[in-house]
Motif scaffolding. Structure first.
Motif, PDB file in Angstrom:
ATOM      1  N   VAL A   7       0.938  -1.288  -0.117  1.00 43.33           N
ATOM      2  CA  VAL A   7      -0.089  -0.075  -0.066  1.00 43.33           C
ATOM      3  C   VAL A   7       0.845   1.264   0.062  1.00 43.33           C
ATOM      4  N   HIS A   8       1.911   1.244   0.868  1.00 38.17           N
ATOM      5  CA  HIS A   8       2.681   2.231   0.895  1.00 38.17           C
ATOM      6  C   HIS A   8       3.620   2.581  -0.095  1.00 38.17           C
ATOM      7  N   VAL A   9       3.976   1.468  -1.037  1.00 31.29           N
ATOM      8  CA  VAL A   9       4.801   1.699  -2.365  1.00 31.29           C
ATOM      9  C   VAL A   9       3.666   2.117  -3.285  1.00 31.29           C
ATOM     10  N   LEU A  10       2.496   1.686  -3.516  1.00 28.88           N
ATOM     11  CA  LEU A  10       1.526   2.334  -4.383  1.00 28.88           C
ATOM     12  C   LEU A  10       1.623   3.850  -4.191  1.00 28.88           C
ATOM     13  N   ASN A  11       1.208   4.341  -3.094  1.00 25.53           N
ATOM     14  CA  ASN A  11       1.196   5.537  -2.564  1.00 25.53           C
ATOM     15  C   ASN A  11       2.418   6.586  -2.961  1.00 25.53           C
ATOM     16  N   LEU A  12       3.441   6.001  -2.792  1.00 27.06           N
ATOM     17  CA  LEU A  12       4.777   6.764  -2.899  1.00 27.06           C
ATOM     18  C   LEU A  12       4.904   6.846  -4.526  1.00 27.06           C
ATOM     19  N   ARG A  13       4.437   5.454  -5.478  1.00 28.85           N
ATOM     20  CA  ARG A  13       4.579   5.794  -6.846  1.00 28.85           C
ATOM     21  C   ARG A  13       3.995   6.998  -7.111  1.00 28.85           C
ATOM     22  N   ARG A  14       2.781   7.216  -6.551  1.00 29.86           N
ATOM     23  CA  ARG A  14       1.637   8.314  -7.244  1.00 29.86           C
ATOM     24  C   ARG A  14       2.392   9.629  -6.822  1.00 29.86           C
ATOM     25  N   LYS A  15       3.446   9.440  -6.079  1.00 31.86           N
ATOM     26  CA  LYS A  15       4.027  10.792  -5.686  1.00 31.86           C
ATOM     27  C   LYS A  15       5.212  11.212  -6.090  1.00 31.86           C
ATOM     28  N   ILE A  16       5.816  10.217  -6.612  1.00 34.74           N
ATOM     29  CA  ILE A  16       7.520  10.251  -7.238  1.00 34.74           C
ATOM     30  C   ILE A  16       7.694   9.833  -8.541  1.00 34.74           C
ATOM     31  N   GLU A  17       6.357   9.124  -9.113  1.00 33.99           N
ATOM     32  CA  GLU A  17       6.812   8.602 -10.522  1.00 33.99           C
ATOM     33  C   GLU A  17       5.953   9.643 -11.474  1.00 33.99           C
TER      34      GLU A  17
END
Length: 231
Positions: free
Chosen positions: A197-207
């Motif tokens: 879940v955190h990886v999905l959220n981080l991807r939305r922020k940094i990718e």
């Protein structure tokens, strides 16, 4: 170490159980029963951690979390009866640091609170002044700041802890279990699902395109790694 905990739970009996368990742990606990009071009390008292039920009268718990995140970095543990991936993503994306799905055991809640407070108090693991870089992604543990291509990125405590681990060793593949251990300790109640879940959220922020990540990538059969590539 004692902390100030605010509990926002509309069920008086459940709120009392939480209060008793947290006070037994040594914390100072205040209790409110609706969302508007939760927001007002959090602003006035600035607790170390907020235990926040989603289904609150007056103001939804997620709306409380959204409002607080514009002005505070208080640790937030969300209590929810909603177990769908969408609801979990929504809560974490609004700034919650962790979630607990109802029904839960009081000792499980105490363990989550302990883990969050320990992580929130811990200093940089990379030494004073050590700025971490992976391509155009910069993680500053001292200032608790993240920049991508010069653009500031807002991260929750949990997201920052995860990104700090990745940025300290770019190119290294981490298993979900290892990431859980490095960012959350030995809390037996937390599952590896929260890493996804955190990886999905981080991807939305940094990718640039979260559906086709180039920075925070999946290593099939292993877990995840942070690359030097631009998003």
């Amino acid at each position: 170490m004692s902390s100030r905990v605010l509990v926002a739970e509309d069920d008086p009996k459940q709120a009392e159980v939480i209060r008793l368990y947290l006070e037994d742990e040594g914390h100072t606990v205040a209790v409110v029963h609706d969302g508007l009071d939760a927001l007002a009390q959090a602003r006035a008292e600035r607790p170390d951690l907020l235990v926040l039920d989603v289904m609150l009268p007056g103001m939804d718990g997620l709306d409380v979390c959204r409002a607080l995140r514009t002005e505070s970095d208080v640790l937030v543990l969300v209590l929810t009866a909603r177990a769908s991936e969408y609801d979990l993503l929504r809560g974490l994306d609004l700034g919650a640091d962790d979630y607990l799905t109802k029904p839960y055991r009081p000792r499980e809640l105490v363990a989550r609170v302990r883990t969050l407070l320990r992580r929130g108090r811990s200093g940089p693991r990379t030494g004073p002044g050590a700025v971490l870089r992976a391509g155009d992604l910069v993680v500053d543990p001292t200032r608790h700041e993240v920049h991508v291509d010069g653009r500031p990125v807002e991260c929750t405590h949990a997201e920052f802890a995860l990104l700090e681990v990745f940025a300290a060793q770019p190119g290294r593949a981490f298993t979900r279990g290892r990431l859980l251990e490095l960012t959350r300790g030995t809390d037996a109640y937390v599952t590896t699902r929260i890493i996804d879940v955190h990886v999905l959220n981080l991807r939305r922020k940094i990718e640039r395109d979260p559906a086709r990540p180039t920075r925070l990538v999946t290593v099939y059969g292993v877990g995840y790694k942070l690359t030097d590539a631009a998003g």
